[in-house]
Design a protein around this motif. Sequence first.
Motif, mmCIF file in Angstrom:
data_model
loop_
_atom_site.group_PDB
_atom_site.id
_atom_site.type_symbol
_atom_site.label_atom_id
_atom_site.label_comp_id
_atom_site.label_asym_id
_atom_site.label_seq_id
_atom_site.Cartn_x
_atom_site.Cartn_y
_atom_site.Cartn_z
ATOM 1 N N VAL B 46 -3.201 -27.457 -33.207
ATOM 2 C CA VAL B 46 -3.031 -26.578 -34.363
ATOM 3 C C VAL B 46 -4.050 -26.920 -35.445
ATOM 4 O O VAL B 46 -4.580 -26.022 -36.126
ATOM 5 C CB VAL B 46 -1.578 -26.660 -34.875
ATOM 6 N N ALA B 47 -4.357 -28.211 -35.593
ATOM 7 C CA ALA B 47 -5.353 -28.592 -36.594
ATOM 8 C C ALA B 47 -6.718 -28.005 -36.248
ATOM 9 O O ALA B 47 -7.421 -27.476 -37.116
ATOM 10 C CB ALA B 47 -5.446 -30.118 -36.691
ATOM 11 N N PHE B 48 -7.078 -28.050 -34.964
ATOM 12 C CA PHE B 48 -8.366 -27.466 -34.588
ATOM 13 C C PHE B 48 -8.343 -25.959 -34.726
ATOM 14 O O PHE B 48 -9.365 -25.339 -35.040
ATOM 15 C CB PHE B 48 -8.735 -27.861 -33.162
ATOM 16 N N ALA B 50 -6.766 -24.304 -37.046
ATOM 17 C CA ALA B 50 -7.015 -24.006 -38.452
ATOM 18 C C ALA B 50 -8.445 -24.351 -38.844
ATOM 19 O O ALA B 50 -9.057 -23.660 -39.661
ATOM 20 C CB ALA B 50 -6.041 -24.796 -39.329
ATOM 21 N N PHE B 51 -8.984 -25.403 -38.227
ATOM 22 C CA PHE B 51 -10.327 -25.860 -38.587
ATOM 23 C C PHE B 51 -11.392 -24.875 -38.120
ATOM 24 O O PHE B 51 -12.347 -24.588 -38.836
ATOM 25 C CB PHE B 51 -10.541 -27.234 -37.954
ATOM 26 N N GLN B 53 -11.011 -21.734 -37.565
ATOM 27 C CA GLN B 53 -10.573 -20.367 -37.816
ATOM 28 C C GLN B 53 -11.749 -19.466 -38.158
ATOM 29 O O GLN B 53 -12.384 -19.610 -39.189
ATOM 30 C CB GLN B 53 -9.580 -20.355 -38.967
#
Lengths: 200, 102
Positions: B46-48, B50-51, B53
């Motif tokens: 999920v962090a990637f 958002a990163f 995006q």
Amino acid sequence: MAETWQEVIFWILAIVMAFAAMRVVTVRNVVHAALYLVVTLMGAAAMYIMLFAEFVAWVQVLVYVGAIVVLALFGLMLTRAPIGSGDFDNNQRGLAAIVAAAIFGVTSWVMFRAFEGQSVNYARETGTTTKQVGEEIFSRYVLPFEVVSVLLLAALVGAVVIARRDLGGNPEEARFPDNDATGYSAADTAAMTSPEPGVG
Amino acid sequence: MPVTYFLILSALLFSIGVYGVLARQNAVLVLLSIELMLNAVNINLVAFSAFLQGGDNLGGQVFALFVIAVAAAEVGVGLAIVILIYRNRQTVDVDEMSYMKW
């Protein structure tokens, strides 16, 4: 300024999650371990909301906290784990700590080297909506989605087949016949009354 | 906010899960430690997402959902196996489950 608040919230969540995860793997009471896992999973759901992933956050709450932890608690109950007593760790604790520390060191070093100074963009106004996620699942990722549904069906059938005890002609039936309507076999009842676990 | 915060938190949770898998004796607690590791992977995904995006790039979130589904299947079958072993051996100690070990 908003960035600062996000960092504060991140650090609170991160400290709570790390503490709860440590307790999951060290606490002496098995039920407490499962409940500390709930804390970690809820923290992860909050992290997903911080990362614009609302739908994943609520799926996390429903599936992990609502289903998986409850399933684990049922597993603890059905296996009659000695609650609140004794040592659940084996004698490899030091070696396991070394391995875990090595994995943490290597992965965090690689991550830090690769992504140092790069930031998540918080300038966006909205997170990703459920509509966007659904469109993505049912257009680009529709084949993996179907494969996952088949996997879930297979796991459902497999779990029922593995765990049921009344298959016709099963030799287990001859070894452990049900002795009453409670569903406990004679061997289970013997295990309940004898302090030492048998070797089978 | 630096993306490394999320990545290093995820690495920490993953290594705590590794410690749990290696050091715990109760099979259900080993399964819970595996859940910790899968959860760390989800935070990474999920962090990637958002990163990276770029407007229509939601692969990370979709794969996090798939990991959640696979984790549900895994814990279901795993607990069924644990209960079967308990029924046959009256123990869920992974160190005693060495009958198939050479």
